[in-house]
Motif scaffolding. Sequence first.
Motif, PDB file in Angstrom:
ATOM      1  N   THR A 102       0.823  -1.211   0.000  1.00 44.51           N
ATOM      2  CA  THR A 102       0.000   0.000   0.000  1.00 44.51           C
ATOM      3  C   THR A 102       0.861   1.267   0.000  1.00 44.51           C
ATOM      4  OG1 THR A 102      -0.145  -0.007   2.420  1.00 44.51           O
ATOM      5  CG2 THR A 102      -1.928  -1.105   1.206  1.00 44.51           C
ATOM      6  N   HIS A 103       2.090   1.172   0.503  1.00 52.08           N
ATOM      7  CA  HIS A 103       3.029   2.302   0.474  1.00 52.08           C
ATOM      8  C   HIS A 103       4.378   1.825   0.985  1.00 52.08           C
ATOM      9  CE1 HIS A 103       1.553   2.432   4.608  1.00 52.08           C
ATOM     10  NE2 HIS A 103       2.515   3.274   4.945  1.00 52.08           N
ATOM     11  N   SER A 104       5.334   2.746   1.098  1.00 48.11           N
ATOM     12  CA  SER A 104       6.732   2.331   1.309  1.00 48.11           C
ATOM     13  C   SER A 104       7.210   2.345   2.758  1.00 48.11           C
ATOM     14  CB  SER A 104       7.642   3.274   0.518  1.00 48.11           C
ATOM     15  OG  SER A 104       7.504   4.609   1.019  1.00 48.11           O
ATOM     16  N   ASP A 107       7.331  -0.277   8.201  1.00 46.59           N
ATOM     17  CA  ASP A 107       6.468  -1.241   8.909  1.00 46.59           C
ATOM     18  C   ASP A 107       5.502  -1.942   7.954  1.00 46.59           C
ATOM     19  OD1 ASP A 107       5.375   1.359   8.704  1.00 46.59           O
ATOM     20  OD2 ASP A 107       3.841   0.908  10.184  1.00 46.59           O
ATOM     21  N   HIS A 108       5.532  -1.598   6.683  1.00 46.39           N
ATOM     22  CA  HIS A 108       4.681  -2.262   5.689  1.00 46.39           C
ATOM     23  C   HIS A 108       5.497  -3.044   4.648  1.00 46.39           C
ATOM     24  CE1 HIS A 108       0.887  -0.155   6.899  1.00 46.39           C
ATOM     25  NE2 HIS A 108       1.809   0.598   7.472  1.00 46.39           N
ATOM     26  N   VAL A 109       6.809  -2.819   4.624  1.00 40.44           N
ATOM     27  CA  VAL A 109       7.609  -3.465   3.569  1.00 40.44           C
ATOM     28  C   VAL A 109       8.835  -4.223   4.079  1.00 40.44           C
ATOM     29  CG1 VAL A 109       6.911  -1.661   1.932  1.00 40.44           C
ATOM     30  CG2 VAL A 109       9.144  -1.486   3.014  1.00 40.44           C
ATOM     31  N   GLY A 199      -4.451   0.741   3.698  1.00 40.06           N
ATOM     32  CA  GLY A 199      -3.119   1.068   4.220  1.00 40.06           C
ATOM     33  C   GLY A 199      -3.203   2.227   5.198  1.00 40.06           C
ATOM     34  N   ASP A 200      -2.175   3.049   5.236  1.00 44.53           N
ATOM     35  CA  ASP A 200      -2.114   4.113   6.247  1.00 44.53           C
ATOM     36  C   ASP A 200      -2.866   5.382   5.845  1.00 44.53           C
ATOM     37  OD1 ASP A 200      -0.691   2.403   7.730  1.00 44.53           O
ATOM     38  OD2 ASP A 200       1.124   3.609   7.871  1.00 44.53           O
ATOM     39  N   LEU A 201      -3.686   5.310   4.805  1.00 37.78           N
ATOM     40  CA  LEU A 201      -4.608   6.419   4.555  1.00 37.78           C
ATOM     41  C   LEU A 201      -5.585   6.500   5.720  1.00 37.78           C
ATOM     42  CD1 LEU A 201      -5.090   5.647   0.801  1.00 37.78           C
ATOM     43  CD2 LEU A 201      -4.090   7.742   1.751  1.00 37.78           C
ATOM     44  N   ILE A 212       0.602  12.319   7.669  1.00 40.22           N
ATOM     45  CA  ILE A 212       1.133  12.715   6.355  1.00 40.22           C
ATOM     46  C   ILE A 212       2.659  12.690   6.441  1.00 40.22           C
ATOM     47  CG2 ILE A 212       1.268  14.582   4.641  1.00 40.22           C
ATOM     48  CD1 ILE A 212      -1.617  13.643   4.942  1.00 40.22           C
ATOM     49  N   HIS A 213       3.292  11.972   5.533  1.00 44.04           N
ATOM     50  CA  HIS A 213       4.759  11.991   5.473  1.00 44.04           C
ATOM     51  C   HIS A 213       5.185  13.062   4.460  1.00 44.04           C
ATOM     52  CE1 HIS A 213       5.425   8.631   8.055  1.00 44.04           C
ATOM     53  NE2 HIS A 213       4.795   7.783   7.284  1.00 44.04           N
ATOM     54  N   ALA A 214       5.476  14.272   4.980  1.00 38.37           N
ATOM     55  CA  ALA A 214       5.899  15.349   4.074  1.00 38.37           C
ATOM     56  C   ALA A 214       7.200  14.967   3.365  1.00 38.37           C
ATOM     57  CB  ALA A 214       6.088  16.637   4.868  1.00 38.37           C
TER      58      ALA A 214
END
Length: 312
Positions: A102-104, A107-109, A199-201, A212-214
């Motif tokens: 779902t994203h990078s 903790d998800h990859v 995912g983390d949305l 939000i990861h700026a």
Amino acid sequence: MIRKVLIALGSIFALLAAALLVVIFFPQVLPPSVPNPWAALAVKPLRGGAYWVQGGISNTGFIIGDKGVIVIDAQFFAVTAQHELQQLAKLTSLPVNAIILTHSDPDHVNSLPAFPRGTPIFAHENTKADMLAALSDPHIRWISRPTPEMKNYLPTQLVRDRLELDVDGVHLVLLHFAPAHTNGDVIVYLPALKLVYAGDLLTPEVGPYPGIHAEKHGNSAGWIETVRGMLALDADLFVAGHGELQTREQVQVRLQAAQQRRAMIQSMAAAHKSLAEVKAAFADPPLTGIASRFPTFTDTTYAEFTGTHDSP
Ligand SMILES: [Zn+2]
């Protein structure tokens, strides 16, 4: 001399081993911002062959198809991913035939190497770029650092805006609307099951506002656009990246909260209020656990409106 060195080394080893045993059996001794790789996992059925896995550092999911299993997100720690695979083996003997990210975020990859090498990995093209950057980043925190083996687990099938596919009899739609939590977010939509892995949305565990990861080019306006897009789908159950399952109504409440908060920050920034003044006006409780390491939605949104990116 050699004997003294050996005794010293032996004591250091014994101390380390004792510390490790304490952490394994009494993980509550860890400060709350340190993730616990031995946290229990719960595999919970959703609809059809779809499951979500609660526990570990982040939620994950899998869908059992007719010839194989589609896994959604890897865990943070290899030991947690192995635990998840053991749980999966109790449900089916079918192999893992696809992994969707779902994203990078680590903790998800980061425990992708616990899965069979050569498994097709679907992700947004910006997620692949982030994973490549993490492999070579000399400043990355030790706990976020991928193992060198990750170079063999980079995404093989890239998503830009939309990718529809059938895997093992399961029809999936992978969607990216806009830069939101990161600029590589992908949601997994199963139209037949009216189900979305978001995912983390969605991070209800962290509180009412988005993360939000700026630094990964996430963006509050993009988050709002993405969640509107998600709500426009014919779906009524949403799997969050951290925390409990969300209904449509709960997602709508989160959207409204973020829209309102963003509009207030925009007007306070336009009135030249400082970040401290904005935060004092909201008086939010501090984030807890891992979330306490990251800037809040107020921090990142204020930085968007003021062009300052020096938030904590
Ligand atoms: Zn994340």
